[in-house]
Design a protein around this motif. Structure first.
Motif, PDB file in Angstrom:
ATOM      1  N   HIS A 117       0.804  -1.222   0.000  1.00 17.92           N
ATOM      2  CA  HIS A 117       0.000   0.000   0.000  1.00 17.92           C
ATOM      3  C   HIS A 117       0.840   1.276   0.000  1.00 17.92           C
ATOM      4  O   HIS A 117       0.441   2.279  -0.590  1.00 17.92           O
ATOM      5  CB  HIS A 117      -0.932   0.018   1.215  1.00 17.92           C
ATOM      6  CG  HIS A 117      -2.119  -0.866   1.073  1.00 17.92           C
ATOM      7  ND1 HIS A 117      -3.154  -0.608   0.215  1.00 17.92           N
ATOM      8  CD2 HIS A 117      -2.427  -2.041   1.689  1.00 17.92           C
ATOM      9  CE1 HIS A 117      -4.059  -1.561   0.289  1.00 17.92           C
ATOM     10  NE2 HIS A 117      -3.653  -2.446   1.178  1.00 17.92           N
ATOM     11  N   GLU A 125      -0.159  -5.903  -8.804  1.00 15.11           N
ATOM     12  CA  GLU A 125      -1.333  -6.710  -8.489  1.00 15.11           C
ATOM     13  C   GLU A 125      -0.945  -7.942  -7.677  1.00 15.11           C
ATOM     14  O   GLU A 125      -1.682  -8.365  -6.795  1.00 15.11           O
ATOM     15  CB  GLU A 125      -2.048  -7.136  -9.779  1.00 15.11           C
ATOM     16  CG  GLU A 125      -2.813  -6.017 -10.453  1.00 15.11           C
ATOM     17  CD  GLU A 125      -3.970  -5.512  -9.587  1.00 15.11           C
ATOM     18  OE1 GLU A 125      -4.683  -6.343  -9.002  1.00 15.11           O
ATOM     19  OE2 GLU A 125      -4.143  -4.283  -9.489  1.00 15.11           O
ATOM     20  N   VAL A 141       0.697 -10.968  -1.837  1.00  9.17           N
ATOM     21  CA  VAL A 141      -0.499 -10.276  -2.303  1.00  9.17           C
ATOM     22  C   VAL A 141      -0.888 -10.894  -3.636  1.00  9.17           C
ATOM     23  O   VAL A 141      -0.087 -10.914  -4.580  1.00  9.17           O
ATOM     24  CB  VAL A 141      -0.255  -8.764  -2.465  1.00  9.17           C
ATOM     25  CG1 VAL A 141      -1.472  -8.095  -3.096  1.00  9.17           C
ATOM     26  CG2 VAL A 141       0.062  -8.126  -1.117  1.00  9.17           C
ATOM     27  N   ARG A 145      -5.051  -8.596  -3.182  1.00  9.78           N
ATOM     28  CA  ARG A 145      -5.511  -8.942  -1.841  1.00  9.78           C
ATOM     29  C   ARG A 145      -4.417  -9.705  -1.105  1.00  9.78           C
ATOM     30  O   ARG A 145      -3.834 -10.650  -1.651  1.00  9.78           O
ATOM     31  CB  ARG A 145      -6.789  -9.786  -1.889  1.00  9.78           C
ATOM     32  CG  ARG A 145      -7.980  -9.048  -2.480  1.00  9.78           C
ATOM     33  CD  ARG A 145      -9.184  -9.965  -2.571  1.00  9.78           C
ATOM     34  NE  ARG A 145      -9.612 -10.416  -1.255  1.00  9.78           N
ATOM     35  CZ  ARG A 145     -10.458  -9.756  -0.478  1.00  9.78           C
ATOM     36  NH1 ARG A 145     -10.973  -8.595  -0.900  1.00  9.78           N
ATOM     37  NH2 ARG A 145     -10.816 -10.220   0.697  1.00  9.78           N
ATOM     38  N   TYR A 147      -2.894 -12.422   0.955  1.00 13.03           N
ATOM     39  CA  TYR A 147      -3.257 -13.794   1.289  1.00 13.03           C
ATOM     40  C   TYR A 147      -3.061 -13.997   2.781  1.00 13.03           C
ATOM     41  O   TYR A 147      -1.971 -13.774   3.317  1.00 13.03           O
ATOM     42  CB  TYR A 147      -2.390 -14.785   0.510  1.00 13.03           C
ATOM     43  CG  TYR A 147      -2.620 -16.217   0.931  1.00 13.03           C
ATOM     44  CD1 TYR A 147      -3.811 -16.860   0.616  1.00 13.03           C
ATOM     45  CD2 TYR A 147      -1.662 -16.911   1.658  1.00 13.03           C
ATOM     46  CE1 TYR A 147      -4.038 -18.170   1.005  1.00 13.03           C
ATOM     47  CE2 TYR A 147      -1.881 -18.221   2.053  1.00 13.03           C
ATOM     48  CZ  TYR A 147      -3.062 -18.844   1.719  1.00 13.03           C
ATOM     49  OH  TYR A 147      -3.282 -20.132   2.116  1.00 13.03           O
ATOM     50  N   ARG A 148      -4.115 -14.424   3.481  1.00  9.33           N
ATOM     51  CA  ARG A 148      -4.072 -14.484   4.936  1.00  9.33           C
ATOM     52  C   ARG A 148      -4.174 -15.912   5.456  1.00  9.33           C
ATOM     53  O   ARG A 148      -4.491 -16.140   6.621  1.00  9.33           O
ATOM     54  CB  ARG A 148      -5.175 -13.609   5.521  1.00  9.33           C
ATOM     55  CG  ARG A 148      -4.787 -12.112   5.428  1.00  9.33           C
ATOM     56  CD  ARG A 148      -5.722 -11.254   6.214  1.00  9.33           C
ATOM     57  NE  ARG A 148      -5.079 -10.069   6.731  1.00  9.33           N
ATOM     58  CZ  ARG A 148      -5.393  -8.817   6.391  1.00  9.33           C
ATOM     59  NH1 ARG A 148      -6.328  -8.603   5.488  1.00  9.33           N
ATOM     60  NH2 ARG A 148      -4.765  -7.800   6.944  1.00  9.33           N
ATOM     61  N   GLU A 294      -7.944  -1.626   9.540  1.00  7.65           N
ATOM     62  CA  GLU A 294      -8.862  -2.633   9.020  1.00  7.65           C
ATOM     63  C   GLU A 294      -9.808  -3.133  10.110  1.00  7.65           C
ATOM     64  O   GLU A 294     -11.008  -3.342   9.870  1.00  7.65           O
ATOM     65  CB  GLU A 294      -8.072  -3.824   8.450  1.00  7.65           C
ATOM     66  CG  GLU A 294      -7.345  -3.549   7.145  1.00  7.65           C
ATOM     67  CD  GLU A 294      -6.656  -4.777   6.612  1.00  7.65           C
ATOM     68  OE1 GLU A 294      -6.616  -5.794   7.354  1.00  7.65           O
ATOM     69  OE2 GLU A 294      -6.170  -4.738   5.485  1.00  7.65           O
TER      70      GLU A 294
END
Length: 299
Positions: A117, A125, A141, A145, A147-148, A294
């Motif tokens: 960010h 991407e 990422v 997004r 990856y968690r 968040e």
């Protein structure tokens, strides 16, 4: 209460870095203290103290980046390799202590989020980040997004039945055993004596010491082998190398790029950029702050 300022806390094997972070990722003020490693209670007390020194009525939330296996849904820490932090209801404990929302993320994931960010990953991407500190962590990422899921990049095997891993890990041949600051210190002591650690090793290389350069090139080669597997899995546009030991710079990155060109599949092997992270030692702290924001958005 303002929702524009949070505290981000980056927990490492050697230090705790805590700071007041705004929504843009800017650091307003920060503090650094050694990580107490004598017990789990000592670690938790160190975290309480780090936050409370910065906490005021304008702080809306706290985010933590922890070098541990975490269960984000339940807010639990499930165990750690390089610090004495075992199974604990981390978020519940911290919320009870501070009385404000608390976010929790793996430290390398937090650093990856920050670089994506606000750092070197802006405009990508898909990116991978490796953090080289006391241990080796990583984050990914995918299509914009973070990856968690389970993401213990440092415990990827790069040498079958190789060197024992460090800390509480019982594995062998993991990349952490070859590319971390801890691993570099072990090699430096073997070559130069007990007074030389990873930081001194880098200084010796910049002064032209042939043995120091060879050691760092060897570490960079193993780093590249690990990166090549990640490139083959994720086809990232960018691989960012962060953490304190990334200060070795091109002594690591040049041989790492060579290994990736050999071991990764084309065209990714030629197209991927492998660069130093941009936010330096603040990446994990900034990322922990973003995790706090968040958390605010979902509470």
């Amino acid at each position: 209460m303002s929702a524009n300022r949070v505290i981000g806390v980056d927990v490492g094997g050697t230090k705790i870095l805590a700071g007041v972070i705004d929504r843009g990722g800017a650091v307003e003020r920060h503090r650094e203290t050694p990580t107490p490693l004598t017990s789990q209670a000592a670690v938790l007390d160190g975290l309480y103290a780090a936050v409370e020194e910065l906490l005021d009525e304008d702080i809306a939330a706290v985010g933590f980046g922890i070098p541990s296996r975490i269960d984000r849904k339940r807010g639990r820490v499930g165990g750690s390799v390089n610090i004495p932090l075992g199974e604990v209801d981390f978020v519940a404990r911290m919320q009870e202590r501070f009385g404000i929302p608390v976010g929790l993320e793996n430290d390398a994931n937090a650093a990856t989020l920050a670089e994506y960010h606000a750092g070197v990953g802006r405009g990508t991407e898909t990116m991978v980040m490796l953090t080289l500190g006391t241990g080796c962590g990583g984050g990914v990422v995918l299509d914009g997004r973070l990856y968690r899921g389970w993401m213990e990049v440092g415990h990827t095997v790069v040498v079958a039945d190789g060197l024992p891993c460090q800390g509480a890990c019982t594995g062998r041949g993991h990349i952490e055993a070859y590319v971390s600051g801890h691993a570099a210190t072990a090699l430096a002591k073997k070559q130069f004596g007990e007074a030389v650690d990873a930081h001194r090793l880098v200084r010796l290389a910049t002064e032209g010491d042939r043995h120091a350069i060879e050691i760092l090139h060897g570490i960079g080669h193993y780093l590249g082998i690990g990166i090549a597997s990640l490139v083959n899995l994720f086809n990232p546009q960018l691989v960012a190398i962060g953490g304190g030991f990334s200060a070795a710079g091109d002594y690591l990155l040049v041989p790492a790029r060579e290994a990736v060109r050999r071991d990764a599949l084309a065209p990714a092997s030629e197209e991927v950029r492998i660069v130093r992270a941009e936010l330096g030692t603040f990446a994990g702290m900034i990322g922990a702050g973003l995790v706090a924001f968040e958390t605010l958005a979902t509470t």
